[in-house]
Write a protein that holds these residues in place. Structure first.
Motif, PDB file in Angstrom:
ATOM      1  N   LEU A  27       0.839  -1.194   0.000  1.00 18.40           N
ATOM      2  CA  LEU A  27       0.000   0.000   0.000  1.00 18.40           C
ATOM      3  C   LEU A  27       0.875   1.246   0.000  1.00 18.40           C
ATOM      4  O   LEU A  27       0.653   2.197  -0.741  1.00 18.40           O
ATOM      5  N   GLY A  52      -8.652   1.939   8.084  1.00 24.07           N
ATOM      6  CA  GLY A  52      -7.303   1.397   7.888  1.00 24.07           C
ATOM      7  C   GLY A  52      -6.277   2.174   8.692  1.00 24.07           C
ATOM      8  O   GLY A  52      -5.625   3.068   8.167  1.00 24.07           O
ATOM      9  N   LEU A  78     -22.621   9.328  -6.472  1.00 26.72           N
ATOM     10  CA  LEU A  78     -22.902   8.370  -7.545  1.00 26.72           C
ATOM     11  C   LEU A  78     -24.207   7.633  -7.283  1.00 26.72           C
ATOM     12  O   LEU A  78     -24.576   7.394  -6.130  1.00 26.72           O
ATOM     13  N   LEU A 122      -8.236  -6.128   0.595  1.00 29.46           N
ATOM     14  CA  LEU A 122      -8.106  -5.940   2.031  1.00 29.46           C
ATOM     15  C   LEU A 122      -9.453  -5.636   2.689  1.00 29.46           C
ATOM     16  O   LEU A 122      -9.734  -6.079   3.786  1.00 29.46           O
ATOM     17  N   TRP A 123     -10.275  -4.855   2.003  1.00 21.07           N
ATOM     18  CA  TRP A 123     -11.554  -4.439   2.613  1.00 21.07           C
ATOM     19  C   TRP A 123     -12.749  -5.053   1.907  1.00 21.07           C
ATOM     20  O   TRP A 123     -13.707  -5.458   2.561  1.00 21.07           O
ATOM     21  N   ALA A 124     -12.719  -5.075   0.597  1.00 19.77           N
ATOM     22  CA  ALA A 124     -13.807  -5.696  -0.162  1.00 19.77           C
ATOM     23  C   ALA A 124     -13.495  -7.192  -0.265  1.00 19.77           C
ATOM     24  O   ALA A 124     -12.551  -7.576  -0.944  1.00 19.77           O
ATOM     25  N   HIS A 153      -6.374   6.460  -7.171  1.00 16.75           N
ATOM     26  CA  HIS A 153      -5.903   5.103  -7.491  1.00 16.75           C
ATOM     27  C   HIS A 153      -4.987   5.081  -8.716  1.00 16.75           C
ATOM     28  O   HIS A 153      -4.468   4.028  -9.073  1.00 16.75           O
TER      29      HIS A 153
HETATM   30  C1  HEC Z   1      -9.263  10.361  -1.885  1.00 20.13           C
HETATM   31  C2  HEC Z   1      -8.648   9.205  -2.476  1.00 20.13           C
HETATM   32  C3  HEC Z   1      -9.536   8.122  -3.033  1.00 20.13           C
HETATM   33  C4  HEC Z   1     -10.528   8.219  -3.973  1.00 20.13           C
HETATM   34  C5  HEC Z   1     -11.047   9.482  -4.664  1.00 20.13           C
HETATM   35  C6  HEC Z   1     -10.972   6.875  -4.209  1.00 20.13           C
HETATM   36  N1  HEC Z   1     -10.299   5.993  -3.433  1.00 20.13           N
HETATM   37 FE1  HEC Z   1     -10.609   3.973  -3.372  1.00 20.13          FE
HETATM   38  N2  HEC Z   1      -9.271   3.852  -1.869  1.00 20.13           N
HETATM   39  C7  HEC Z   1      -8.479   4.873  -1.399  1.00 20.13           C
HETATM   40  C8  HEC Z   1      -7.617   4.386  -0.360  1.00 20.13           C
HETATM   41  C9  HEC Z   1      -6.603   5.201   0.422  1.00 20.13           C
HETATM   42  C10 HEC Z   1      -7.913   3.014  -0.200  1.00 20.13           C
HETATM   43  C11 HEC Z   1      -7.268   2.047   0.787  1.00 20.13           C
HETATM   44  C12 HEC Z   1      -7.758   2.345   2.166  1.00 20.13           C
HETATM   45  C13 HEC Z   1      -7.046   1.561   3.220  1.00 20.13           C
HETATM   46  O1  HEC Z   1      -6.388   0.562   2.908  1.00 20.13           O
HETATM   47  O2  HEC Z   1      -7.158   1.948   4.379  1.00 20.13           O
HETATM   48  C14 HEC Z   1      -8.956   2.707  -1.170  1.00 20.13           C
HETATM   49  C15 HEC Z   1      -9.522   1.459  -1.335  1.00 20.13           C
HETATM   50  C16 HEC Z   1     -10.433   1.124  -2.338  1.00 20.13           C
HETATM   51  C17 HEC Z   1     -11.016  -0.175  -2.521  1.00 20.13           C
HETATM   52  C18 HEC Z   1     -10.817  -1.389  -1.609  1.00 20.13           C
HETATM   53  C19 HEC Z   1      -9.774  -2.336  -2.126  1.00 20.13           C
HETATM   54  C20 HEC Z   1      -9.639  -3.552  -1.232  1.00 20.13           C
HETATM   55  O3  HEC Z   1      -8.524  -4.118  -1.210  1.00 20.13           O
HETATM   56  O4  HEC Z   1     -10.581  -3.969  -0.589  1.00 20.13           O
HETATM   57  C21 HEC Z   1     -11.795  -0.108  -3.629  1.00 20.13           C
HETATM   58  C22 HEC Z   1     -12.604  -1.229  -4.230  1.00 20.13           C
HETATM   59  C23 HEC Z   1     -11.717   1.240  -4.113  1.00 20.13           C
HETATM   60  N3  HEC Z   1     -10.875   1.962  -3.299  1.00 20.13           N
HETATM   61  C24 HEC Z   1     -12.362   1.715  -5.250  1.00 20.13           C
HETATM   62  C25 HEC Z   1     -12.485   3.062  -5.549  1.00 20.13           C
HETATM   63  C26 HEC Z   1     -13.324   3.574  -6.619  1.00 20.13           C
HETATM   64  C27 HEC Z   1     -14.142   2.719  -7.562  1.00 20.13           C
HETATM   65  C28 HEC Z   1     -13.225   4.917  -6.550  1.00 20.13           C
HETATM   66  C29 HEC Z   1     -13.969   5.948  -7.366  1.00 20.13           C
HETATM   67  C30 HEC Z   1     -15.390   5.949  -7.120  1.00 20.13           C
HETATM   68  C31 HEC Z   1     -12.311   5.244  -5.490  1.00 20.13           C
HETATM   69  N4  HEC Z   1     -11.872   4.086  -4.906  1.00 20.13           N
HETATM   70  C32 HEC Z   1     -11.965   6.551  -5.120  1.00 20.13           C
HETATM   71  C33 HEC Z   1      -8.492   6.196  -1.800  1.00 20.13           C
HETATM   72  C34 HEC Z   1      -9.403   6.716  -2.713  1.00 20.13           C
END
Ligand code: HEC
Ligand code: HEC
Length: 306
Positions: free
Chosen positions: A159, A278, A186, A250-252, A229
């Motif tokens: 990460l 996290g 959304l 990790l989460w989904a 991402h």
């Molecule tokens: C502001 C930054 C940010 C945005 C914008 C964002 N994400 Fe994330 N996302 C993260 C972070 C940081 C993590 C990991 C969190 C953690 O591990 O604590 C994450 C984790 C995830 C996960 C979980 C993956 C797992 O391993 O379980 C998914 C699925 C995901 N994001 C999809 C999306 C999608 C689709 C969008 C757009 C709608 C999006 N994210 C927008 C920062 C963002």
């Protein structure tokens, strides 16, 4: 008949007779037994003199023996022998024995530590102990991680990056991953499309048209997923946004979800609610800089260090 036997063997008796013919023999105890008996009495008296033994009122006899140790404030103390002081003395000795190794670790560049066989075996044994005391409650014994709790530290998926300095940063200052909730941004169809796009990287048989629409949304200003991402969806180590393309979750909990719809739902759940749980604690106040450096090398070599 009993009279016969008695005269033949002529045993010594105490002279007591019960029920007419029931008598008590008077055989002396064997010498070896008697000697052991007196020795143990003498030893007991010896112990009473040397070690704490008898309670007297509110206190107790302290014994002649003394023990010298360094207490938790760093003061050298000599006191009567007791198990608490003995424990502290043993701890002092263990710390003193480790000290030369820690000094060497502090003065050796990361890359060189693993190449020194002596130092490397210290890193493995001390790292294992430090890890199970401090890190295993979340990352599990062996560092395999747990879905929804803490990431696997033995794989190539990082990460926050797998370089020595990145791992050291993570352990020293902690990390807190944050993804905002999209429930007001959304609609349900858009979230399904995004989930399908994300799942298509993991070869889940999603509807291609939906995944295509998700691709566009991912890179749009509406959802702006790409912003965190990355355009390639591989994550950015600066903020710890997950790589969404490697089928490591990790989460989904995608692996546990059976049907495509279930897999879509666990992803949609993350998009809907966002993520804020996290939290990797900071260790700079709980471990010394040298211990953190040791754990960094241990971690790096545990798997997939870069
Ligand atoms: C502001 C930054 C940010 C945005 C914008 C964002 N994400 Fe994330 N996302 C993260 C972070 C940081 C993590 C990991 C969190 C953690 O591990 O604590 C994450 C984790 C995830 C996960 C979980 C993956 C797992 O391993 O379980 C998914 C699925 C995901 N994001 C999809 C999306 C999608 C689709 C969008 C757009 C709608 C999006 N994210 C927008 C920062 C963002
Ligand atoms: C309270 C639970 C908890 C404890 C205890 C804990 N961690 Fe973590 N750790 C986490 C979480 C959660 C994350 C992921 C943070 C995120 O998702 O943003 C993490 C992330 C990490 C990472 C980054 C992994 C990557 O992919 O970049 C490293 C390295 C790490 N931890 C090492 C350790 C070490 C070493 C210890 C023991 C000194 C430790 N952790 C103790 C919960 C914990």
């Amino acid at each position: 008949m009993s009279q016969d036997k008695k005269t033949r063997q002529a045993p010594q008796t105490t002279g007591h007779v019960w029920d007419g013919d029931l008598q008590e023999y008077n055989n002396p105890v064997p010498d070896w037994w008697l000697i052991a008996f007196y020795i143990s009495i003498a030893a007991a008296v010896g112990y009473w003199l040397v070690f704490p033994a008898w309670p007297i009122g509110g206190t107790y006899t302290k014994g002649f023996d003394t023990i010298t140790y360094v207490n938790d404030k760093g003061v050298t103390k000599t006191t009567h022998w007791n198990t608490r002081a003995l424990f502290l003395k043993k701890t002092n000795e263990a710390v003193a024995a480790q000290k030369p190794y820690y000094t060497k670790i502090a003065n050796t560049p990361f890359e060189q530590i693993a190449k020194d066989p002596d130092l490397n075996s210290f890193v493995i044994s001390a790292g294992k102990a430090l890890f199970s005391d401090n890190c295993a409650p979340c990352h599990q014994q062996g560092g395999g991680g747990k879905m929804g709790l803490a990431p696997n530290l033995t794989d190539d998926d990082w990460l926050y990056g797998g370089h020595f300095t990145q791992i050291q940063q993570t352990i020293t200052n902690g990390r807190h991953g944050y993804m905002p909730p999209f429930k007001t941004v959304l609609n349900d169809t858009q979230m399904t499309e995004l989930a399908d796009y994300v799942l298509s990287f993991s070869k889940v048989p999603v509807n291609p048209a939906s995944a295509q629409a998700g691709n566009a949304l991912f890179h749009s200003e509406t959802a702006a997923c790409y912003y965190c991402h990355g355009a390639d969806a591989k994550g950015r180590t600066v903020i710890g946004s997950k790589n969404l393309t490697d089928n490591i979750w990790l989460w989904a909990n995608v692996p546990a979800a059976q049907t495509v719809a279930d897999k879509e739902n666990v992803i949609k759940n993350v998009i809907y609610h966002g993520l804020d749980k996290g939290v990797m604690p900071a260790w700079k106040d709980r471990l010394s800089a040298d211990q953190i450096k040791l754990l960094t090398v241990y971690e790096h070599d545990l798997g997939g260090g870069q």
